[in-house]
Design a protein around this motif. Structure first.
Motif, PDB file in Angstrom:
ATOM      1  N   ILE A 197      -7.146 -12.715   6.947  1.00 21.59           N
ATOM      2  CA  ILE A 197      -6.391 -11.555   7.430  1.00 21.59           C
ATOM      3  C   ILE A 197      -5.798 -10.794   6.239  1.00 21.59           C
ATOM      4  N   VAL A 198      -5.872  -9.477   6.306  1.00 22.83           N
ATOM      5  CA  VAL A 198      -5.190  -8.634   5.328  1.00 22.83           C
ATOM      6  C   VAL A 198      -3.911  -8.128   5.980  1.00 22.83           C
ATOM      7  N   ARG A 199      -2.800  -8.294   5.265  1.00 23.82           N
ATOM      8  CA  ARG A 199      -1.517  -7.739   5.707  1.00 23.82           C
ATOM      9  C   ARG A 199      -1.165  -6.609   4.743  1.00 23.82           C
ATOM     10  N   LEU A 200      -1.100  -5.380   5.273  1.00 23.06           N
ATOM     11  CA  LEU A 200      -0.729  -4.213   4.476  1.00 23.06           C
ATOM     12  C   LEU A 200       0.716  -3.837   4.789  1.00 23.06           C
ATOM     13  N   THR A 201       1.588  -3.937   3.805  1.00 24.33           N
ATOM     14  CA  THR A 201       2.952  -3.453   3.935  1.00 24.33           C
ATOM     15  C   THR A 201       2.956  -2.096   3.250  1.00 24.33           C
ATOM     16  N   CYS A 202       3.171  -1.044   4.045  1.00 33.07           N
ATOM     17  CA  CYS A 202       2.959   0.324   3.583  1.00 33.07           C
ATOM     18  C   CYS A 202       4.261   1.084   3.341  1.00 33.07           C
ATOM     19  N   TYR A 203       4.224   1.877   2.274  1.00 29.76           N
ATOM     20  CA  TYR A 203       5.366   2.689   1.869  1.00 29.76           C
ATOM     21  C   TYR A 203       4.899   4.094   1.512  1.00 29.76           C
ATOM     22  N   THR A 204       5.782   5.076   1.717  1.00 27.79           N
ATOM     23  CA  THR A 204       5.574   6.413   1.174  1.00 27.79           C
ATOM     24  C   THR A 204       6.455   6.525  -0.067  1.00 27.79           C
ATOM     25  N   ALA A 205       6.131   7.483  -0.918  1.00 27.22           N
ATOM     26  CA  ALA A 205       6.948   7.764  -2.106  1.00 27.22           C
ATOM     27  C   ALA A 205       6.445   9.041  -2.755  1.00 27.22           C
ATOM     28  N   ASP A 206       7.357   9.770  -3.363  1.00 25.64           N
ATOM     29  CA  ASP A 206       6.977  10.910  -4.190  1.00 25.64           C
ATOM     30  C   ASP A 206       6.489  10.371  -5.525  1.00 25.64           C
ATOM     31  N   VAL A 217       6.988   2.287   5.747  1.00 22.45           N
ATOM     32  CA  VAL A 217       6.328   2.956   6.871  1.00 22.45           C
ATOM     33  C   VAL A 217       5.990   1.968   7.973  1.00 22.45           C
ATOM     34  N   GLY A 218       5.483   0.812   7.580  1.00 18.12           N
ATOM     35  CA  GLY A 218       5.079  -0.191   8.562  1.00 18.12           C
ATOM     36  C   GLY A 218       4.249  -1.275   7.911  1.00 18.12           C
ATOM     37  N   THR A 219       3.990  -2.322   8.691  1.00 15.70           N
ATOM     38  CA  THR A 219       3.160  -3.429   8.234  1.00 15.70           C
ATOM     39  C   THR A 219       2.032  -3.608   9.237  1.00 15.70           C
ATOM     40  N   PHE A 220       0.827  -3.749   8.716  1.00 14.77           N
ATOM     41  CA  PHE A 220      -0.375  -3.788   9.550  1.00 14.77           C
ATOM     42  C   PHE A 220      -1.202  -5.004   9.157  1.00 14.77           C
ATOM     43  N   ALA A 252       0.827  -1.214   0.000  1.00 13.52           N
ATOM     44  CA  ALA A 252       0.000   0.000   0.000  1.00 13.52           C
ATOM     45  C   ALA A 252       0.859   1.260   0.000  1.00 13.52           C
ATOM     46  N   TRP A 253       0.319   2.305  -0.631  1.00 12.96           N
ATOM     47  CA  TRP A 253       1.008   3.596  -0.774  1.00 12.96           C
ATOM     48  C   TRP A 253       0.388   4.620   0.158  1.00 12.96           C
ATOM     49  N   ILE A 254       1.199   5.140   1.058  1.00 17.38           N
ATOM     50  CA  ILE A 254       0.778   6.196   1.980  1.00 17.38           C
ATOM     51  C   ILE A 254       1.120   7.537   1.338  1.00 17.38           C
ATOM     52  N   SER A 255       0.093   8.285   0.975  1.00 12.55           N
ATOM     53  CA  SER A 255       0.285   9.612   0.404  1.00 12.55           C
ATOM     54  C   SER A 255      -0.522  10.600   1.230  1.00 12.55           C
ATOM     55  N   LEU A 256       0.184  11.535   1.858  1.00 14.37           N
ATOM     56  CA  LEU A 256      -0.455  12.539   2.706  1.00 14.37           C
ATOM     57  C   LEU A 256      -0.407  13.906   2.027  1.00 14.37           C
ATOM     58  N   ASP A 270     -12.707  10.410   9.260  1.00 13.31           N
ATOM     59  CA  ASP A 270     -13.349   9.667   8.174  1.00 13.31           C
ATOM     60  C   ASP A 270     -13.076   8.170   8.242  1.00 13.31           C
ATOM     61  N   GLN A 271     -12.404   7.701   9.266  1.00 15.72           N
ATOM     62  CA  GLN A 271     -11.964   6.307   9.248  1.00 15.72           C
ATOM     63  C   GLN A 271     -13.106   5.300   9.260  1.00 15.72           C
ATOM     64  N   ASP A 272     -14.310   5.714   9.568  1.00 15.80           N
ATOM     65  CA  ASP A 272     -15.451   4.795   9.459  1.00 15.80           C
ATOM     66  C   ASP A 272     -15.780   4.492   8.000  1.00 15.80           C
ATOM     67  N   ARG A 273     -15.157   5.217   7.074  1.00 17.18           N
ATOM     68  CA  ARG A 273     -15.389   5.025   5.640  1.00 17.18           C
ATOM     69  C   ARG A 273     -14.347   4.108   5.002  1.00 17.18           C
ATOM     70  N   VAL A 274     -13.382   3.612   5.799  1.00 21.89           N
ATOM     71  CA  VAL A 274     -12.289   2.811   5.247  1.00 21.89           C
ATOM     72  C   VAL A 274     -12.304   1.382   5.786  1.00 21.89           C
ATOM     73  N   SER A 275     -11.534   0.521   5.136  1.00 24.01           N
ATOM     74  CA  SER A 275     -11.426  -0.875   5.550  1.00 24.01           C
ATOM     75  C   SER A 275     -10.812  -0.982   6.943  1.00 24.01           C
ATOM     76  N   VAL A 276     -11.026  -2.116   7.594  1.00 26.87           N
ATOM     77  CA  VAL A 276     -10.503  -2.340   8.944  1.00 26.87           C
ATOM     78  C   VAL A 276      -8.979  -2.225   8.963  1.00 26.87           C
ATOM     79  N   ALA A 277      -8.308  -2.826   7.990  1.00 27.11           N
ATOM     80  CA  ALA A 277      -6.846  -2.746   7.936  1.00 27.11           C
ATOM     81  C   ALA A 277      -6.384  -1.304   7.761  1.00 27.11           C
ATOM     82  N   SER A 278      -7.086  -0.540   6.938  1.00 23.73           N
ATOM     83  CA  SER A 278      -6.725   0.860   6.730  1.00 23.73           C
ATOM     84  C   SER A 278      -6.861   1.666   8.018  1.00 23.73           C
TER      85      SER A 278
END
Length: 133
Positions: free
Chosen positions: A81-90, A66-69, A9-13, A111-119
């Motif tokens: 189970i969903v395993r999300l291995t998360c990264y940031t990137a430009d 970033v982390g694994t969830f 997964a891609w973490i973009s803030l 807004d987190q009630d609008r996202v998946s449990v893993a998210s």
């Protein structure tokens, strides 16, 4: 024995909000990314999935782990189970929903009630790190 769905997964803030996407016909949003193709490394999967879903090119030299969830998968059999291995990137390009993506949105902690449990686990960590409003 549980089944594990392994995703990258891609973490973009932006302005303290997290980019999330919603697939066609689905209700919940998730963090952009997806499953590996056979033989792919994490970075290859991340670059390919983000290109397919959002039409932008991640800059490989900026990718950082970033982390694994792990959490119970939405809409799957109990014990999946969903395993999300998360990264940031430009990235280069203009973000726009593509492929199976119907909508993208910049979501805040509220807004987190609008996202998946893993998210939601990612939302929690970003909030604790004071990166998400």
């Amino acid at each position: 024995m549980s089944t594990i769905i392994d995703k990258i997964a891609w973490i973009s803030l932006n302005e303290r909000k997290l980019l999330c996407v919603r697939s066609k016909g689905k209700e919940l949003y998730y963090i952009p990314g997806g499953k590996r193709d056979p033989g792919e490394e994490d970075q290859q999967t991340l670059i390919r999935e983000v290109q397919e879903e959002l039409g932008v090119t991640l800059e490989q030299e900026t990718i950082m782990h970033v982390g694994t969830f792990e959490a119970e998968a939405d809409s799957k059999a109990t014990g999946t189970i969903v395993r999300l291995t998360c990264y940031t990137a430009d990235y280069e390009g203009t973000l726009q929903p593509d492929s199976e993506i119907e909508e993208m949105a910049w979501l805040s902690y509220d807004d987190q009630d609008r996202v998946s449990v893993a998210s939601r686990l990612v939302f929690e960590q970003l909030k604790q790190q004071e990166l998400l409003d």
